[in-house]
Design a protein around this motif. Structure first.
Motif, short mmCIF file in Angstrom:
data_model
loop_
_atom_site.label_atom_id
_atom_site.label_comp_id
_atom_site.label_asym_id
_atom_site.label_seq_id
_atom_site.Cartn_x
_atom_site.Cartn_y
_atom_site.Cartn_z
N TRP A 164 0.83 -1.22 0.00
CA TRP A 164 0.00 0.00 0.00
C TRP A 164 0.86 1.26 0.00
N SER A 165 1.96 1.22 0.75
CA SER A 165 2.81 2.41 0.81
C SER A 165 3.48 2.65 -0.54
N ALA A 180 1.83 1.63 -3.50
CA ALA A 180 0.74 1.90 -4.45
C ALA A 180 0.57 3.40 -4.64
N GLU A 181 0.76 4.15 -3.54
CA GLU A 181 0.71 5.61 -3.64
C GLU A 181 1.62 6.10 -4.76
N GLN A 215 0.53 5.23 -8.44
CA GLN A 215 -0.48 6.17 -8.92
C GLN A 215 0.13 7.54 -9.22
N ARG A 216 0.89 8.08 -8.30
CA ARG A 216 1.40 9.44 -8.48
C ARG A 216 2.43 9.50 -9.60
N LYS A 236 -6.93 -2.32 -2.58
CA LYS A 236 -6.74 -1.09 -3.34
C LYS A 236 -5.35 -1.07 -4.00
N ILE A 284 -4.91 -0.52 -7.99
CA ILE A 284 -4.08 0.55 -8.57
C ILE A 284 -3.02 -0.03 -9.50
#
Lengths: 507, 507, 507, 507
Positions: free
Chosen positions: B200-201, B203-204, B207-208, B493, B497
């Motif tokens: 998750w850390s 996935a940010e 996306q960005r 999530k 992503i």
């Protein structure tokens, strides 16, 4: 300074430290008021409460609490004042928890006695208690803060910046159209280049300002919110509802925005960065126009002039001065605010699921809206009141003619068949110049020989050039004989650009 | 320093002043070479000649000169070397006129004797002369310079930056997917927050980084050229053709780009500014990821580690050091290159139909491509070689458990009906803390009491909290008993992503 | 691009990416060469070896090794080439350890066979081995890197920047003195203000450039080194000598600098920041002068002109153009390099005893020396070759006279006893203006009424002003009748400033 | 937003747009009040009137008007309110002329009826009229504006910034001294390096903060004024007195400052730029300290902790959070205000005898004082309340021991005669590491093998190292056996630095 404190209402203004809140608040009262309604601390608290309420209503729609409780909450939230929130924050040192507690006090009837409030009395205990349990439940502060910021930035753009910037485009377009045929000399490097029209020099700004405006609008409308909890993956909300990302979309849609595709504790910072870039680069175009107008007002050029009030003083010591101070102001706003993009870029970096090193820096972002709106207003006023001296423009064009003719002469000679026309004309120009030159410390001013035909005359009796000149058509000769005929597509393209932006912006 | 000059080939590199042309040329040879092919002075001259040729070909299609002449010119242009151009510029002090003269010399057979050239011999005089007359005729230097810049920036992006950045997104996506379920503790303010997964850390950043990449590509593909003459309104070209703006579109389409809707002597500067913003804000996201990886490599955290060569030296004096130097380098590139946006913004302002105050500043813009491509490469290598210590992650999560449970406890108590759950849990937490506290100068470290159930235990025997706890479902209790169950939608999530960006970038 | 690689020596230059290493290396060869001798990678390695040797010599003076061994080491160090160091770094990935290993290879006779080297043969094993043991022993890389940087920055300033900047001050001072009496019109807001002399407008720059130069010199001479080990508190050196801070002072004194009063792994960053500020703010003054010269060269003003080569081409399409391109270039260097202070400020922040996030960013600092030295050179050339048109200056002064007289008129009326002179003159000015005004779209150009006495004439027949005017002395009347008498202390103060800086800089 | 306007006094604050004038005005009321007394618009007007009066008094001393008239003027000036000035400016659109007119109204008894004023009644006509004639006579607005700015910036520094910054240095010095012997692990690259003391890590900041403070003070005390008229060469003043530069010095000395050696319409901008640099680079040092404290508060490190109020809320959703928000705030102030140096640099450039493009930008300069004073206050509070966990520091030092020993081992082996000690120890370290390594996805955490003697043990049985180890003295062995003995001169140098700054700042 002993008298600080005497004048109640006014005092606050003149005691303020930020020029936005004293000087420009006075000078641009309407703008300041409109911005304050979106961007002040008072406004911020209202926006944050809107987010809290929208969330509770969504929970109520899912049956976690009654619709009635949600509305009781909404009612209490409307009565919260910033004063209460700040008093509470002084105790808790946490702004959003203070907000929640302030609502709680209203629900519990413990809020400071204000007329309306007392009348209303405390709400029915049961519904109030239910409402209170669900207020902010599952949210993290930044769900509220970032979403509220997106909302108020969007509103500040739509309500305050957009109409002013749009009117600026309109004013420039109107002037460009009116002056689309006005002959003027183009300038590159501050030197006479080739002819344009004055309108053409404005058409550039119609296009660039219009494009930036649409870019800024797109960025403002693409700001995102979040309802995703402490680290962005809905840990707490998952305990309440089975579909946290649908809930997020729904709450935000209710408020008029979309969620960030990924959030940590905070919304991905690039949406705000894109808006910052659009605003700052738009301000850059305004500064460019302001610079052009400043220079066209130089005493020696004096092709345009800012309107000047009958009572206005130009200088405290030189009573004759008429300074382009509005144009200067716009450039100055750019110098003050453009560097703030670096704060925005620095705020892109937040450690892990966020650090708080944007706590102060992000609070200054709203001042960008002031800068852009103020610059747009100021520049529009300059453009609308601009005095245009068409004779001066024509005079400068004629002054430039003897040398300007060099370009079409070179083009036409080459086209006619001259094997090395650029070099030939360069030599003819030097010859024409030295013919005019006079002794002295320096070169001779460009107006020394006003004969527009100097270079052409030189060419006509030049054994190298003359034969080719003889081949030109009458229309081609016309261009060489009067540079007014050498304005390219300036007028047509000006009108086309104006028409395009009238349509695009519904002007 | 007497020996400078001894080593022929190598010398040039080590004598260079820019670290790009010495240190990074050595360390990142492949990247340097690829960039050089788009962005060096040699490349620039080739791109500029491509513009000149495309223009002459368009004139030929309109019948102003023969197609054969145009091709003879193209042929001569291909043989021009930067050395010739610079030799000529030393004489004329004008770079584009020097370029034109260099082509002329090849056409006239006066170019310095190089093997191939001499063989070819001077071209047929008539065709050559015709070609020469139309070379650059009607153009201003900036038609060529700005258009060539747009072309080479687009190429540098497509050929050098895009593939590296895309591979970076791919690597991060792969790692995010692999670690999508790996339990980890989320951190806000550098403090343990609530559970996430390591994926998750990341996935940010998928996306960005993905969003910025598409933004940068859009900006690179929206760069514009111009064929509009000295002040942008086609004065000279009008003398040659009746449809100058169609000609402009046609020449540029031939080169693969579109015209600026308005030009002065130069293309409207906002297209380059938008690319600058996209690059710099993309670099900001890379710097953010690099910072996160740096901190996760801190000795006390040590959840990840950069791969380390067997021969590699960590410190010249501390043989045990393993430093996160690649991550540090990426952050450092950001510090070096982000501020250059100020130059880009300053270059938006050009007086009237242009001043030349971007003569030096715009020449440094290409270095941004180096910065972004190098950062992407470096970061990708870090991510691909990253050693992930899942046990350390789990250990930290378990360390955090006693306090982390506070959030779900508060949510569930409130949901169960507790009237003021946040305050209740805040008190329980303080109580649990003071139970663990030991005398000493400072507070007690978070690991002092490893019992994950401290707060929960406190709650279970708290007369205020216990009754509400009794109402929880078994599943709800599970969350309180083991924080591993409190990871929200992190894993799902993350995978969503990753899938989205696999599709968007064709990974 | 297939031909890249054909031209051996030249290739490297034209393949370079940084304009410093291709364009400006060609155009400013002497400057580039001098800077390269201080700032290139080759130079850096030599400076770093100087630090290593100075340290070993100090150890030898304390008896830890023999003086002979230290000199053997010094000898080997002199033979190290950057090529060797980089080859070694490719293996170890640590630049300073690579440096140490390269020296080792020379001592052990394993260096690549170069003429001189082979002749020398490997050194006596015992002395070599002793030397090797003490090479870098107790140092951390940053002792060497930061100290070497301080040394080369100091040299770059003293040898390259100082003489150029000093010559610039000299040239401006010479011109200011020569033109100290030349009447000119002062301009504020781009509007005619009150008279000055042309020399006065330059005296400003003599003072400001001189002050900044001394400030930059002070900062360059206050750069600091360190010999303090991995975290700044001499842990390792303490094992070797009992007086590590005395040793630090001694080694650095030997190299000509002082220690940072506190170091971590690195020297306190403020010394470099102060130099950065002095350089950047000095460049700002140069840019200001360049801007003034640019504007004085505008076609409509044309009071000065940059010298122009007989062969020089002003525009590729407008053969008549004479552009102020050197002044433009100076402004452009400022736009390119001023923002780099942001990097310097960001590099002030280094976590704990240091992070390495200045690894890339600090490598670009040396480019600032290029910017300042190049701007100084360019601006000096402009000033030395400047063509001054005194007649144009006088003409503009006379044009301004009708309105300029407003200030002395107001002063003298007030002094004579008029109770509200500023307002009186403001009204007289407006009256004089409207008397000249003609119908048309815009105001009338300032030259419409060339009568210098317009306002004065108005005043003399004004019932309010006339009585006071009658009281003026003949000398006072003179000022009103000819503004040439209204130049204040321009000439005297110009000469005083020039004299002051001649003395201060030994010009 | 319908309720804006209801709450009289508070309203102004919460309606403000700048966070300085709402949020920080509330949160840091004392600081805000003190700054307002120097930097508000109210204060500015008082400072400007002080300049006007000082000038008139100097004229009176020279006999141009009576001393009595000058004092009457001074009296009237004291009664001027900002409200009057702004009302007048709305008419004249010129701020300094408005100021002059406001004084005039008081002298003429036309000021708005306030109690005291009416009582005083209009002054004696003759003296008042004389006073009025000389008020501002010979000055230009910028004489007043720039001089007043220098005065209030100096006061703001001396009264508000200096005492806070000095107290910060004192607090850091106290803590550094108290912790001068506290063992801790040094960190470079976020990795354990070699031992220090906690005090040593603070001594760095005592030195850097102290140096910057003195630099800022020097710059604040070197701010300059001017009394030199419209273009700086005393044109108007020459009509009144024969010695304008002596007059300038005298007026400014009376106000406590010196003249700029050269002025145009404005003071040379470098004095303010130097102050800006000193403030911004001082803020950078504060941000660095704040960053260090932030990281030392990370959950996994937890060596220090900000004090936390009993009522304070750490997170609106995670009741257990204790965030280092004050340290974060300081870093954030740096991100917000550091970029403003670019405005200061841009304002160095003013065309000819000045343009007005600093009209808005310079008005924001005072906010820098807020940023620095607020950061100093905040950081001081953090430092004074800092909880230091000496056990955690010792624990981390012991954790680091196994690898930390590598440096002294290498030094001592080399000193003892080992021919290639660095490489030998590098290999020993890898061996010790692989002995500890366990299977898994990633490397093993540094605490896996807590035996402090791992590397040393490895060395003692290594055939290559052991013989040299046998030669060490007992004291040398001690260092290898317990890294507490390997703290270099940390404690002594800490105390020396503290003592130096106690003396320098009179702490």
């Amino acid at each position: 300074m002993e008298d600080i404190g005497q004048h109640s209402a006014g005092m606050d203004i003149f005691a303020n430290i930020s020029p936005i809140d004293h000087r420009y608040r006075q000078a641009e009262a309407q703008l300041w008021q409109e911005l304050s309604e979106c961007l002040s601390e008072r406004a911020l608290i209202h926006y944050q409460l809107r987010v809290e309420i929208a969330y509770v209503r969504a929970l109520a729609r899912r049956g976690l609490l009654s619709q009635q409780s949600a509305e009781i909450l909404a009612d209490a939230a409307r009565r919260v004042t910033p004063e209460e929130v700040y008093a509470e924050e002084a105790r808790t040192q946490h702004n959003i928890r203070a907000l929640v507690n302030a609502v709680r006090r209203h629900l519990e009837g413990r809020a400071p006695a204000a007329g309306a409030d007392t009348a209303a009395g405390p709400v029915a205990p049961a519904a109030g208690a239910e409402a209170l349990r669900f207020l902010h439940l599952g949210l993290t502060s930044m769900d509220v803060v970032d979403t509220a910021n997106a909302l108020r930035y969007k509103d500040a753009f739509d309500r305050v910046v957009w109409p002013r910037w749009r009117r600026l485009v309109e004013s420039v377009a109107n002037l460009a159209e009116r002056e689309s045929d006005t002959p003027a000399i183009g300038r590159t490097h501050g030197q006479y280049a080739v002819p344009i029209t004055f309108g053409w020099s404005l058409a550039e700004y119609v296009q660039r300002l219009g494009e930036r405006l649409l870019k800024a609008q797109a960025a403002a409308h693409d700001l995102r919110g979040k309802i995703a909890g402490a680290v962005g993956c809905y840990n707490a909300i998952c305990l309440l509802v089975p579909d946290p990302d649908q809930l997020e979309e729904e709450v935000l849609a209710d408020l008029g925005i979309r969620p960030s595709p990924v959030s940590t504790q905070i919304v991905a910072p690039e949406y705000v960065a894109d808006l910052g870039h659009a605003l700052v680069s738009g301000l850059g175009v305004m500064a460019n126009l302001a610079d052009d107008l400043r220079h066209l007002q130089r005493s020696e050029i004096a092709e345009v002039r800012e309107a000047f009030g009958a009572q206005q003083v130009g200088s405290s010591t030189m009573p004759h001065k008429r300074n382009p101070w509005n144009s200067e102001h716009v450039k100055s706003l750019w110098k003050a605010f453009m560097p703030r993009m670096f704060t925005v870029y620095a705020d892109q970096i937040s450690e892990h699921q966020r650090d708080l090193t944007n706590s102060a820096s992000a609070r200054f972002f709203p001042e960008l809206f002031f800068a852009v709106a103020s610059a747009a207003d100021r520049l529009r006023a300059v453009v609308e009141g601009l005095q245009v001296d068409r004779e001066a423009m024509l005079r400068h064009l004629r002054e430039a003619a003897p040398s300007v003719v060099a370009e079409p002469l070179y083009i036409l000679l080459a086209q006619a068949g001259h094997p090395n026309a650029h070099e030939a004309v360069r030599r003819l120009t030097l010859a024409a110049e030295s013919a005019r030159a006079q002794p002295g410390v320096a070169g001779t001013p460009p107006t020394a020989d006003p004969a527009p035909g100097a270079v052409l005359a030189q060419a006509l009796c030049d054994p190298d050039a003359a034969p080719w000149l003889a081949r030109l058509t009458p229309h081609q000769r016309e261009v060489l004989e009067d540079v007014l005929h050498y304005r390219g597509r300036a007028a047509e393209k000006t009108r086309r650009i104006v028409a395009r932006w009238r349509e695009a912006l519904g002007l």
